[in-house]
Motif scaffolding. Structure first.
Motif, PDB file in Angstrom:
ATOM      1  N   ILE A  26      74.468  58.373  -9.772  1.00 23.06           N
ATOM      2  CA  ILE A  26      74.589  59.228 -10.962  1.00 23.06           C
ATOM      3  C   ILE A  26      73.212  59.823 -11.247  1.00 23.06           C
ATOM      4  CG2 ILE A  26      75.128  59.317 -13.422  1.00 23.06           C
ATOM      5  CD1 ILE A  26      76.881  56.819 -12.979  1.00 23.06           C
ATOM      6  N   VAL A  27      73.108  61.142 -11.271  1.00 22.81           N
ATOM      7  CA  VAL A  27      71.825  61.814 -11.521  1.00 22.81           C
ATOM      8  C   VAL A  27      71.928  62.627 -12.804  1.00 22.81           C
ATOM      9  CG1 VAL A  27      70.112  63.440 -10.646  1.00 22.81           C
ATOM     10  CG2 VAL A  27      71.327  61.936  -9.051  1.00 22.81           C
ATOM     11  N   LYS A  28      70.987  62.386 -13.717  1.00 23.97           N
ATOM     12  CA  LYS A  28      70.934  63.121 -14.977  1.00 23.97           C
ATOM     13  C   LYS A  28      69.559  63.761 -15.143  1.00 23.97           C
ATOM     14  CE  LYS A  28      75.095  62.002 -16.191  1.00 23.97           C
ATOM     15  NZ  LYS A  28      76.161  63.023 -16.237  1.00 23.97           N
ATOM     16  N   LYS A  29      69.546  64.919 -15.773  1.00 21.02           N
ATOM     17  CA  LYS A  29      68.297  65.642 -15.989  1.00 21.02           C
ATOM     18  C   LYS A  29      67.639  65.212 -17.296  1.00 21.02           C
ATOM     19  CE  LYS A  29      68.380  68.522 -12.437  1.00 21.02           C
ATOM     20  NZ  LYS A  29      67.307  68.557 -11.411  1.00 21.02           N
ATOM     21  N   GLY A  30      66.332  65.032 -17.243  1.00 17.58           N
ATOM     22  CA  GLY A  30      65.551  64.772 -18.447  1.00 17.58           C
ATOM     23  C   GLY A  30      64.374  65.733 -18.507  1.00 17.58           C
ATOM     24  N   ASP A  31      63.460  65.507 -19.460  1.00 13.80           N
ATOM     25  CA  ASP A  31      62.287  66.381 -19.565  1.00 13.80           C
ATOM     26  C   ASP A  31      61.000  65.589 -19.776  1.00 13.80           C
ATOM     27  OD1 ASP A  31      62.423  65.513 -22.191  1.00 13.80           O
ATOM     28  OD2 ASP A  31      62.905  67.478 -23.039  1.00 13.80           O
ATOM     29  N   TYR A  32      61.014  64.326 -19.348  1.00 12.19           N
ATOM     30  CA  TYR A  32      59.855  63.432 -19.454  1.00 12.19           C
ATOM     31  C   TYR A  32      59.595  62.947 -20.882  1.00 12.19           C
ATOM     32  CZ  TYR A  32      58.305  64.055 -14.598  1.00 12.19           C
ATOM     33  OH  TYR A  32      58.209  64.045 -13.223  1.00 12.19           O
ATOM     34  N   LYS A  33      60.495  63.238 -21.818  1.00 12.60           N
ATOM     35  CA  LYS A  33      60.304  62.793 -23.195  1.00 12.60           C
ATOM     36  C   LYS A  33      61.401  61.802 -23.594  1.00 12.60           C
ATOM     37  CE  LYS A  33      57.645  66.813 -24.596  1.00 12.60           C
ATOM     38  NZ  LYS A  33      57.429  67.877 -25.598  1.00 12.60           N
ATOM     39  N   PRO A  34      61.122  60.914 -24.555  1.00 10.19           N
ATOM     40  CA  PRO A  34      62.070  59.845 -24.904  1.00 10.19           C
ATOM     41  C   PRO A  34      63.463  60.327 -25.266  1.00 10.19           C
ATOM     42  CG  PRO A  34      59.932  59.386 -25.875  1.00 10.19           C
ATOM     43  CD  PRO A  34      59.841  60.779 -25.304  1.00 10.19           C
ATOM     44  N   ARG A  35      63.554  61.419 -26.020  1.00 10.63           N
ATOM     45  CA  ARG A  35      64.878  61.880 -26.456  1.00 10.63           C
ATOM     46  C   ARG A  35      65.773  62.210 -25.278  1.00 10.63           C
ATOM     47  NH1 ARG A  35      65.363  66.548 -30.930  1.00 10.63           N
ATOM     48  NH2 ARG A  35      64.448  64.829 -32.149  1.00 10.63           N
ATOM     49  N   SER A  36      65.200  62.818 -24.241  1.00  7.24           N
ATOM     50  CA  SER A  36      66.006  63.171 -23.073  1.00  7.24           C
ATOM     51  C   SER A  36      66.451  61.910 -22.325  1.00  7.24           C
ATOM     52  CB  SER A  36      65.224  64.090 -22.134  1.00  7.24           C
ATOM     53  OG  SER A  36      64.159  63.402 -21.489  1.00  7.24           O
ATOM     54  N   GLY A  37      65.602  60.876 -22.315  1.00 10.96           N
ATOM     55  CA  GLY A  37      65.990  59.617 -21.703  1.00 10.96           C
ATOM     56  C   GLY A  37      67.139  58.961 -22.446  1.00 10.96           C
ATOM     57  N   ASN A  38      67.107  59.061 -23.763  1.00  6.87           N
ATOM     58  CA  ASN A  38      68.168  58.502 -24.590  1.00  6.87           C
ATOM     59  C   ASN A  38      69.487  59.230 -24.336  1.00  6.87           C
ATOM     60  OD1 ASN A  38      69.841  58.488 -27.267  1.00  6.87           O
ATOM     61  ND2 ASN A  38      68.442  56.756 -27.483  1.00  6.87           N
ATOM     62  N   SER A  39      69.423  60.549 -24.306  1.00 11.56           N
ATOM     63  CA  SER A  39      70.626  61.351 -24.093  1.00 11.56           C
ATOM     64  C   SER A  39      71.217  61.114 -22.702  1.00 11.56           C
ATOM     65  CB  SER A  39      70.291  62.835 -24.267  1.00 11.56           C
ATOM     66  OG  SER A  39      71.400  63.649 -23.967  1.00 11.56           O
ATOM     67  N   ALA A  40      70.354  61.092 -21.685  1.00 10.36           N
ATOM     68  CA  ALA A  40      70.826  60.879 -20.322  1.00 10.36           C
ATOM     69  C   ALA A  40      71.443  59.488 -20.163  1.00 10.36           C
ATOM     70  CB  ALA A  40      69.670  61.060 -19.338  1.00 10.36           C
ATOM     71  N   MET A  41      70.846  58.482 -20.786  1.00 11.53           N
ATOM     72  CA  MET A  41      71.355  57.124 -20.679  1.00 11.53           C
ATOM     73  C   MET A  41      72.712  56.995 -21.353  1.00 11.53           C
ATOM     74  SD  MET A  41      70.701  54.383 -19.193  1.00 11.53           S
ATOM     75  CE  MET A  41      70.389  52.646 -19.126  1.00 11.53           C
ATOM     76  N   ARG A  42      72.914  57.675 -22.455  1.00 11.59           N
ATOM     77  CA  ARG A  42      74.222  57.652 -23.122  1.00 11.59           C
ATOM     78  C   ARG A  42      75.308  58.203 -22.198  1.00 11.59           C
ATOM     79  NH1 ARG A  42      74.805  57.081 -28.565  1.00 11.59           N
ATOM     80  NH2 ARG A  42      72.919  56.479 -29.700  1.00 11.59           N
ATOM     81  N   GLN A  43      74.963  59.250 -21.466  1.00  9.77           N
ATOM     82  CA  GLN A  43      75.931  59.815 -20.519  1.00  9.77           C
ATOM     83  C   GLN A  43      76.210  58.834 -19.384  1.00  9.77           C
ATOM     84  OE1 GLN A  43      74.890  63.926 -19.355  1.00  9.77           O
ATOM     85  NE2 GLN A  43      73.537  63.974 -21.131  1.00  9.77           N
TER      86      GLN A  43
END
Length: 345
Positions: free
Chosen positions: A220-237
């Motif tokens: 499973i590959v999700k895109k982030g932007d190196y910031k915590p919020r993107s990690g949180n969003s990707a992990m929820r998915q």
């Protein structure tokens, strides 16, 4: 009758005569140069204090034609550059620079064609490059004959002072560790797509999977932007996926923070229910709950070596090109669980 005492001003030449060294050595010592031995520097500092020497920085700038300003340029301060990384770089540069220099923090994406980027305004520049899109700016700086060092990205040039980490190796080592711990079901949270580090870390991850015979189509590959919020969003998915991984690789520690937070918010325990690995080993990583298993990127050493190189160029008009690519280090903590590999795999 009152007497008048004429006191001659204390100069660098005066201190040099008493210390029995050259005036160049005195100048370097008073500027906290790394080129002067510590014991010599202490001797000169003591003599200068005892004689009441007061440096005239404005006069020095007129004579030397220097601004005493070092520019630090990041690829983009508004997108992709995490606050923790920026803070660590600036703090280390400030500590390493001789005390007569000041720092100016800038973003490459707003400075590339700025006429103020000149040898008159900067004695030298430190470029924290993340992307090949920075190359026109780097060429512009070199064309203007501004002393420069490029940190963070391997620019693949024999003519530039360059210090960076092997991102590919770091990601591969992290993934190999997870595989040794029994994990074969993975998710990956990538960084900014335009950044070289993202592509290198993804390539290292996929290489480790290939070597272990794990199909990349199962990841499973999700895109982030190196910031915590993107990690949180990707992990929820990821946690909402039909096929949950046992281990999530995040391409920096800030996204790992967001991922751990998402697990807690959705009722999953790290590492009991799912393991997480970061990249960078930021100062806070060992204080997370659980403490984060990650790849140590030697940011402190990279910045220190880059600053030392730049100061040498400025003070000695050095022409020798200095380059180093650092191997990262695996830091094992508490966020990865050892599991048994099912017999049918």
């Amino acid at each position: 009758m009152t007497g008048k005492i004429d006191k001659e001003p204390v100069t660098i030449q005066t201190i040099a005569k008493i210390a029995n060294v050259s005036h160049t050595t005195v100048s370097r010592a008073l500027n906290d140069s790394k080129l002067v031995k510590p014991e010599t520097k202490r001797k000169i500092d003591r003599i200068a204090r005892e004689m009441g020497y007061v440096p005239n920085y404005n006069a020095r700038r007129l004579v030397t034609h220097r601004s005493n300003i070092i520019g630090i340029f990041f690829t983009n301060l508004e997108a992709g550059t995490s606050s923790s990384f920026l803070t660590e770089v600036v703090e280390e540069a400030q500590k390493r620079l001789p005390r007569n220099y000041s720092l100016s923090i800038n973003s490459i994406n707003i400075a590339e064609n700025d006429p103020r980027i000149s040898i008159q305004n900067f004695d030298g520049v430190i470029i924290l490059s993340q992307s090949e899109s920075d190359d026109p700016f780097i060429r512009s700086v070199i064309k203007r004959q501004i002393p420069a060092v490029i940190l963070n990205r391997d620019v693949k040039s024999k003519h530039l002072n360059n210090f960076a980490v092997n991102d590919y190796l770091g990601s591969k080592v992290a993934t190999e560790y997870a595989i040794r711990m029994g994990h074969r079901h993975f998710a990956l949270i990538e960084g900014v797509d335009a950044f070289t580090s993202t592509h290198q870390r993804t390539a290292g991850f996929l290489s480790a999977l290939k070597d272990a015979g794990i199909p990349k189509d199962d990841v499973i590959v999700k895109k982030g932007d190196y910031k915590p919020r993107s990690g949180n969003s990707a992990m929820r998915q990821i946690l909402s996926s039909r096929h949950m991984p046992t281990c999530v690789i995040t391409e920096n520690d800030d996204m790992a923070v967001g991922a751990i937070s998402a697990c807690d918010e959705m009722g999953y325990r790290v590492p009991d229910d799912i393991s997480i690995i970061g990249f960078d080993d930021m100062n806070y990583s060992k204080y997370l709950t659980p403490s984060l298993t990650t790849i140590r990127k030697p940011t402190t050493q990279i910045v220190q070596d880059g600053v030392d190189c730049l100061v040498k160029i400025i003070e000695d008009d050095g022409n020798t090109v200095m380059q180093k690519i650092y191997d990262p280090e695996m830091i094992v903590r508490s966020s990865v669980k050892q599991i048994r590999t099912p017999r049918n795999e």
